[in-house]
Design a protein around this motif. Structure first.
Motif, short mmCIF file in Angstrom:
data_model
loop_
_atom_site.label_atom_id
_atom_site.label_comp_id
_atom_site.label_asym_id
_atom_site.label_seq_id
_atom_site.Cartn_x
_atom_site.Cartn_y
_atom_site.Cartn_z
N SER A 65 17.15 24.03 -8.83
CA SER A 65 16.69 24.30 -10.19
C SER A 65 15.56 23.35 -10.58
N ASP A 66 15.72 22.08 -10.27
CA ASP A 66 14.68 21.10 -10.59
C ASP A 66 13.40 21.37 -9.80
N LYS A 67 13.55 21.80 -8.56
CA LYS A 67 12.39 22.10 -7.72
C LYS A 67 11.58 23.25 -8.31
N ILE A 68 12.28 24.29 -8.76
CA ILE A 68 11.59 25.46 -9.32
C ILE A 68 10.96 25.13 -10.66
N TYR A 69 11.75 24.59 -11.57
CA TYR A 69 11.23 24.33 -12.91
C TYR A 69 10.28 23.14 -12.95
N PRO A 72 4.41 23.64 -11.74
CA PRO A 72 3.59 23.96 -12.92
C PRO A 72 3.63 25.43 -13.32
N ALA A 73 3.81 26.32 -12.35
CA ALA A 73 3.79 27.76 -12.66
C ALA A 73 4.93 28.18 -13.58
N PHE A 74 6.03 27.42 -13.55
CA PHE A 74 7.21 27.80 -14.32
C PHE A 74 7.30 27.01 -15.62
N GLN A 103 7.22 32.64 -5.17
CA GLN A 103 7.14 31.18 -5.16
C GLN A 103 8.51 30.54 -5.38
N ALA A 104 9.30 31.11 -6.27
CA ALA A 104 10.64 30.56 -6.53
C ALA A 104 11.49 30.59 -5.26
N GLY A 105 11.42 31.69 -4.52
CA GLY A 105 12.16 31.78 -3.27
C GLY A 105 11.69 30.76 -2.25
N THR A 106 10.38 30.58 -2.18
CA THR A 106 9.82 29.61 -1.24
C THR A 106 10.24 28.19 -1.60
N LEU A 107 10.16 27.86 -2.87
CA LEU A 107 10.55 26.52 -3.32
C LEU A 107 12.02 26.24 -3.03
N ALA A 108 12.86 27.24 -3.26
CA ALA A 108 14.30 27.06 -3.00
C ALA A 108 14.56 26.81 -1.52
N SER A 109 13.85 27.53 -0.66
CA SER A 109 14.06 27.40 0.78
C SER A 109 13.59 26.05 1.31
N GLU A 110 12.73 25.37 0.56
CA GLU A 110 12.21 24.07 1.00
C GLU A 110 13.16 22.91 0.70
N VAL A 111 14.19 23.15 -0.10
CA VAL A 111 15.13 22.08 -0.44
C VAL A 111 16.03 21.80 0.76
N PRO A 112 16.15 20.55 1.18
CA PRO A 112 16.99 20.22 2.33
C PRO A 112 18.43 20.71 2.16
N TYR A 113 19.01 21.17 3.26
CA TYR A 113 20.40 21.63 3.36
C TYR A 113 20.62 23.04 2.82
N VAL A 114 19.56 23.70 2.37
CA VAL A 114 19.70 25.11 1.99
C VAL A 114 19.74 25.95 3.26
N LYS A 115 20.80 26.74 3.43
CA LYS A 115 20.96 27.55 4.64
C LYS A 115 20.22 28.88 4.54
N ASP A 120 16.92 37.53 -5.79
CA ASP A 120 17.03 38.77 -6.55
C ASP A 120 16.42 38.61 -7.94
N LEU A 121 15.41 37.78 -8.05
CA LEU A 121 14.68 37.65 -9.30
C LEU A 121 13.94 38.95 -9.60
N VAL A 122 13.81 39.26 -10.87
CA VAL A 122 13.14 40.48 -11.31
C VAL A 122 11.88 40.10 -12.09
N VAL A 123 10.81 40.83 -11.85
CA VAL A 123 9.57 40.60 -12.60
C VAL A 123 9.68 41.35 -13.92
N ASP A 124 10.05 40.62 -14.97
CA ASP A 124 10.26 41.23 -16.28
C ASP A 124 10.58 40.10 -17.26
N ASN A 125 9.99 40.12 -18.42
CA ASN A 125 10.28 39.09 -19.42
C ASN A 125 10.89 39.67 -20.69
N SER A 126 11.52 40.85 -20.53
CA SER A 126 12.04 41.53 -21.72
C SER A 126 13.54 41.35 -21.93
#
Length: 204
Positions: A65-69, A72-74, A103-115, A120-126
């Protein structure tokens, strides 16, 4: 478990992580299980993960969560929910662009120990607060159905972690394939469930 860096300076991340780990550690030490309210009654939830794995998963939720937020994009307008079980990261919620979703998926995969990352993020802000509350209620309905219908003889359905987003139910847990299929079938038949996604870690 994760290595501890004693030189880390205390800050917002360290304080939040420390509180999360302390709360989980106390629950494990005091009872070895967690109490949950299902259908108005208290039930005891057990977990097949070791105490160390549970702590690691809690740590990963905070780190991802910290990595994603922290990117700067988020900066705003996005709602990313992070769930972790057995090192598998599930990303749910809404972002404003396809680039952010990737980008969120990529950032999450870069965190150590993530298998593994299930994005399943959706592009929508409604999405509204009301819609998110509706999905919280749907999670409660699925949990209740799993406990009351007992999909597999002798199986403790409270071992399943149920997460709901946009009327889709995500099932996480350490199960056999037979248990996973039976649990998914119960979830599919709960009113209001549009889709069931299995994000299990299998024992066989």
């Amino acid at each position: 478990m994760f290595p501890v860096n004693s030189k880390t300076r205390p800050g917002a991340h360290a304080i939040r992580l420390g509180r999360s780990l302390l709360a989980l550690l106390l629950a494990v030490v005091l009872s070895g299980c967690a109490a949950a309210v299902v259908g108005g009654a208290a039930v005891v939830a057990t977990d097949r993960r070791t105490a160390g794995t549970m702590l690691d998963d809690q740590t990963l939720e905070v780190k991802v969560s910290d990595k994603i937020y922290g990117a700067p994009a988020f900066a705003g307008g996005d709602h990313v929910k992070v769930e972790v079980y057995q090192g598998v990261v599930l990303l749910l919620g809404e972002v404003t662009t396809e680039e952010k979703r990737v980008q969120a998926g990529t950032l999450a995969s870069e965190v150590p120990y993530v298998k593994r990352v299930v994005n399943d993020l959706v592009v929508d802000n409604s999405a509204t607060v009301g819609q998110r509350l509706d999905n919280t209620w749907l999670t409660t309905k699925v949990n209740t159905a799993l406990v009351t219908k007992n999909p597999v003889s002798g199986f403790d359905a409270t071992r399943i972690k149920v997460v709901t987003s946009r009327d889709t139910v995500y099932l996480m847990g350490l199960v056999s394939r037979e248990e996973g299929d039976a649990v998914a079938e119960v979830a599919r038949n709960v009113g209001g469930v549009a889709k069931v996604v299995k994000v299990f870690s299998y024992t066989d």
